[in-house]
Design an enzyme around this catalytic site. Structure first.
Site, short mmCIF file in Angstrom:
data_model
loop_
_atom_site.label_atom_id
_atom_site.label_comp_id
_atom_site.label_asym_id
_atom_site.label_seq_id
_atom_site.Cartn_x
_atom_site.Cartn_y
_atom_site.Cartn_z
N ASP A 116 7.22 -1.76 2.97
CA ASP A 116 7.51 -0.32 3.06
C ASP A 116 8.89 -0.14 3.68
OD1 ASP A 116 7.19 2.58 3.35
OD2 ASP A 116 5.05 2.19 3.17
N HIS A 139 11.29 -0.75 1.08
CA HIS A 139 11.74 0.50 0.49
C HIS A 139 13.13 0.91 0.95
CE1 HIS A 139 7.36 1.97 -0.39
NE2 HIS A 139 7.66 0.84 -0.99
#
Length: 185
Positions: A116, A139
């Site tokens: 993430d 991310h």
């Protein structure tokens, strides 16, 4: 949400280590229902600093959190450096460093590879500096998510300098809720 290791309302604290914090996350798939859970059924944050002032976090290795790895919440005056944070690339919702309502924080010389956000700056964060960060996979570095439940979310003075992002789905981005209106200025 559950928190595993919490430092609350501590001033002039230095947390330094040569060891590893292992969050023992088990990732069976890409949904929260398949994540490893602690005994009360709640997803856990591995390490949380809450209402801390003049904080140094240095040379920590943190891996496989069940949810977020490190969270700085409502802190003032933070230096975080030499962190190594890892989780499998397919581990969902495993932000490496989450900065919430925190001001005057510098994150530097750190290596982050999770499923993430490498660094997430959410509402109330200001004067955040990220320098010499190696990020990926994951991310990327995010401002947000902002604007949930029709809230007004403010972040300011976010600086990213000297970051290397490799194998990330995004670079540096602003995230907002698609179902909410967000104004940027």
């Amino acid at each position: 949400m559950s928190r595993w290791l919490v430092f609350k309302d501590v001033h002039n604290l230095a947390v330094q280590s040569g060891g590893t914090i292992n969050g023992m996350g088990r990732y069976g798939g890409k949904t929260l229902a398949n994540l490893g859970r602690c005994t009360n059924g709640m997803l856990t944050y591995a390490l949380t600093f809450y209402y801390c002032k003049d904080l140094v976090v240095k040379n920590l290795k943190i891996k496989n959190a069940q949810r977020k790895h490190v969270s700085f919440e409502k802190c003032v005056g933070v230096l975080a450096s030499g962190l190594k944070i890892t989780a499998p690339e397919d581990s969902p919702n495993t932000d490496a460093i989450d900065v919430t309502h925190t001001q005057n924080i510098r994150i530097s010389s750190s290596v982050i590879a999770t499923g993430d956000d490498c660094i997430s700056n959410v509402s109330g964060s200001r004067k955040v500096q990220a320098t010499s960060i190696t990020c990926g996979p994951g991310h990327g570095i995010s401002i947000g998510s902002l604007g949930s439940r029709n809230s007004i979310a403010r972040v300011s003075d976010i600086t990213v300098n000297g970051a290397t992002l490799s194998g990330t789905t995004n670079g540096v981005r602003i995230k907002s809720r698609e179902d909410q209106g967000v104004q940027a200025s």
